[in-house]
Scaffold this motif. Structure first.
Motif: not given
Lengths: 180, 445
Positions: A61, A169, A49-51
């Protein structure tokens, strides 16, 4: 309640039962029996998962199945290897074995084909909370969502696709040595 | 803090304090991480103007950014006004970094641009040019990789790298020997409760820990496993001479000199198309480099202080970002040849995932080792008893058959040398001593 609603609920109850059985097999460390619940063409996928900026979630995301690097993007052969590795007794990340409790909840049938009443495949959404405790004090909680595609085969329901959305994350765990 | 008694190189004893002590950790941040060249990222992550990738240097968040004119920068990710992180997205494209706190904004070349109510509140006092983002002293790119240091006195990156460059090249060059050409296909980030040096040392040349990977070796997870091959990777090095090489600046590598006039041994056997691709690469590389230079193949290595690599199966760069004496944030950048066919990239990424990192069958066991080695070294009794670093002491030759101190048997020489250099940083030694005076002299000439 419409007939379709009733069929959907009945199917949800049946599939919940299946998912609870699966959780029992994992928590009771019956790993080879757990493998039997996986379809031969299984896709087992956990994205990273990305910020990202608001508005980019759908596009950026999560890493995508079939490209690049995710936490897991694998098939039944690989999961079979993971089980085989535990059974060697010298896979030190799982030796001694972790204690796990898989709590599965919020189970909802999203869709079924050809129908809820006569489902051959069903898409099921759920939440999980998995507690892993190992050796003396090491305790990790994994919380997230799953989106499964379950398929009715001759021997019963089987998992054909599992997407595991872990709500993290940077992975706040040293390992992902358990099954989700 | 008596570093000479903690690091006993002649006796092969190193104090556990350096792996658990908070005081030593704090001094490390000041002495090592503000001076050494650190790995920041890869150009393939920021190909276009305005592209950024948020990275780390030591305990600090930094932004790798390509400005609107195309130049690369590395900035401290902290507003000059009250310190708020100006960027909390991992990667993206922007024309401006706007601080969420008081809305100071910075252009992609780090200049302070927007200061709300400037005329009313700051006119005549605040000179914008004095309040640009804090930028690294030096930045270097090498075959796609991006490195930076906070020390304006640091030698140039290639001088710092020294002869370790020959080994790093085998990681960064295309499989067919063309220079550079790699791309990052993904990054793992995870937290492990261990001192960062355990991980660095593991890659520096600790081949002795092989038995901890017995489970994967028994079951076989390599790219030929479905054809019955055991082991955790293909045996590409069969018949080769393993070499463990350490360098004056603290770098250490484990590489292989394959047989003279090497033949392609076969790998990726369950994927004929991929096998064929690598056979082609092998022959093209031999052609390009010549049969002698083509003998050098990479296994693992660590570039001082905390950038490790895996050279072939899998292939990538790991950075061990310190969080605290007993906690590390690990990042792994996975590499492939950018122009490899999609089918090859697909096989590679799948192998990388099942091998590497916290979800990888091989490296899970490393994490277990580092965690409990850290945990069991914290008590006062444990701390009185140093670790043993006596393996193959003295068993190396300088410059034979390769540049550096070369051992032809498994050794902890790379580790002894690494801690010798680490001690130099901790003592505040001048650069000439840290990277070996001959290297600096050679660079000056």
């Amino acid at each position: 309640m419409s007939a379709e609603d009733a069929a959907r609920r009945a199917l949800a109850a049946e599939l919940a039962e299946f998912l609870y059985l699966e959780a029992d097999l994992l928590d009771e460390r019956r790993f080879t029996e757990w493998l039997d619940l996986l379809a031969e063409d299984l896709i087992y996928f956990m994205p990273i998962r990305h910020n990202v900026k608001f508005g980019q979630h759908a596009a950026r995301e999560n890493t995508r199945q079939g490209e690049g690097i995710s936490w897991f993007d694998e098939d039944k052969w690989t999961l079979g290897k993971r089980v085989e590795q535990i059974l060697t007794g010298v896979h030190y990340a799982e030796e001694p074995l972790s204690r796990t409790a898989h709590l599965v909840t919020n189970i909802r049938v999203i869709s079924a084909t050809p129908s809820f009443a006569a489902a051959e495949t069903a898409e099921v959404s759920s939440r999980f909370l998995i507690q892993q405790n190992r050796v003396e004090y090491e305790t990790t909680q994994f919380v997230g969502r799953r989106r499964d595609i379950l398929r009715r085969e001759a021997a019963g329901w089987r998992i054909a696709r599992r997407e595991i959305i872990l709500e993290q994350n940077v992975l706040v765990a040293k390992n992902l040595s358990i099954f989700f | 803090m008596n570093l000479d008694t903690m690091i006993d190189l002649e006796g092969g004893r190193i104090s556990r304090e350096i792996f658990v002590s908070r005081d030593i950790f704090d001094r490390e941040q000041e002495q090592v991480f503000t001076r050494a060249w650190l790995f920041v990222g890869h150009e393939s992550q920021v190909p276009n103007p305005g592209d950024f990738f948020v990275s780390r240097m030591g305990t600090e968040s930094v932004i790798l950014c390509r400005d609107q004119a195309g130049a690369l920068h590395v900035f401290l990710n902290s507003c000059r006004h009250r310190g708020m992180k100006i960027c909390r997205y991992e990667q993206g494209n922007t024309s401006l970094f706007v601080c969420p706190y008081h809305s100071w904004s910075y252009t992609t070349d780090g200049k302070l641009q927007g200061v709300p109510l400037y005329r009313v509140l700051y006119e005549g006092t605040l000179n914008r040019d004095d309040w640009s983002l804090v930028e690294v002293a030096k930045l270097a790119t090498y075959k796609g990789t991006v490195w930076a240091t906070w020390d304006p006195q640091a030698p140039e990156f290639l001088t710092y790298l020294g002869d370790a460059v020959d080994h790093l090249d085998q990681v960064l060059d295309c499989r067919d020997g063309r220079p550079g050409g790699s791309e990052v296909i993904g990054v793992h980030k995870w937290i492990l409760p261990a001192n960062w040096k355990f991980a660095a040392e593991n890659f520096l040349g600790d081949t002795y820990h092989n038995p901890s990977h017995r489970s994967v070796d028994m079951i076989g997870i390599g790219p030929s496993a479905q054809r019955g091959a055991k082991g955790r990777r293909d045996n590409e090095y069969e018949g080769g001479q393993h070499v463990w090489v350490s360098f004056p600046a603290g770098h250490g590598v484990h590489s292989v000199l394959s047989r003279p006039d090497p033949e392609y041994g076969g790998s990726y056997q369950q994927y004929p198309e991929v096998d064929e691709y690598f056979r082609h690469c092998f022959e093209a590389r031999k052609q390009r480099l010549g049969t002698e230079r083509a003998r050098l193949l990479p296994f693992t290595g660590n570039l001082f202080p905390n950038a490790s690599y895996h050279g072939r199966q899998p292939r990538g760069i790991c950075v061990w970002h310190p969080h605290g004496a007993t906690e590390t944030e690990a990042w792994r950048f996975f590499l492939v040849d950018a122009d490899a066919p999609a089918s090859v990239k697909d096989v590679l990424r799948r192998f990388y995932m099942r091998y590497s990192g916290p979800a990888g069958m091989t490296e899970q066991d490393d994490m277990e080792n580092w965690l409990y080695a850290t945990a069991a070294s914290q008590g006062p009794i444990a701390r009185r008893h140093p670790f043993n670093y006596q393996q193959s002491i003295g068993a190396f030759r300088t410059g034979d058959p390769l540049p550096g101190d070369v051992s032809l048997q498994m050794t902890e020489q790379n580790a002894r040398n690494y801690y010798r250099v680490w001690r130099g940083y901790m003592q505040g030694d001048p650069w000439a001593a840290l990277i070996g005076a001959p290297a600096l002299r050679a660079a000056a000439e």
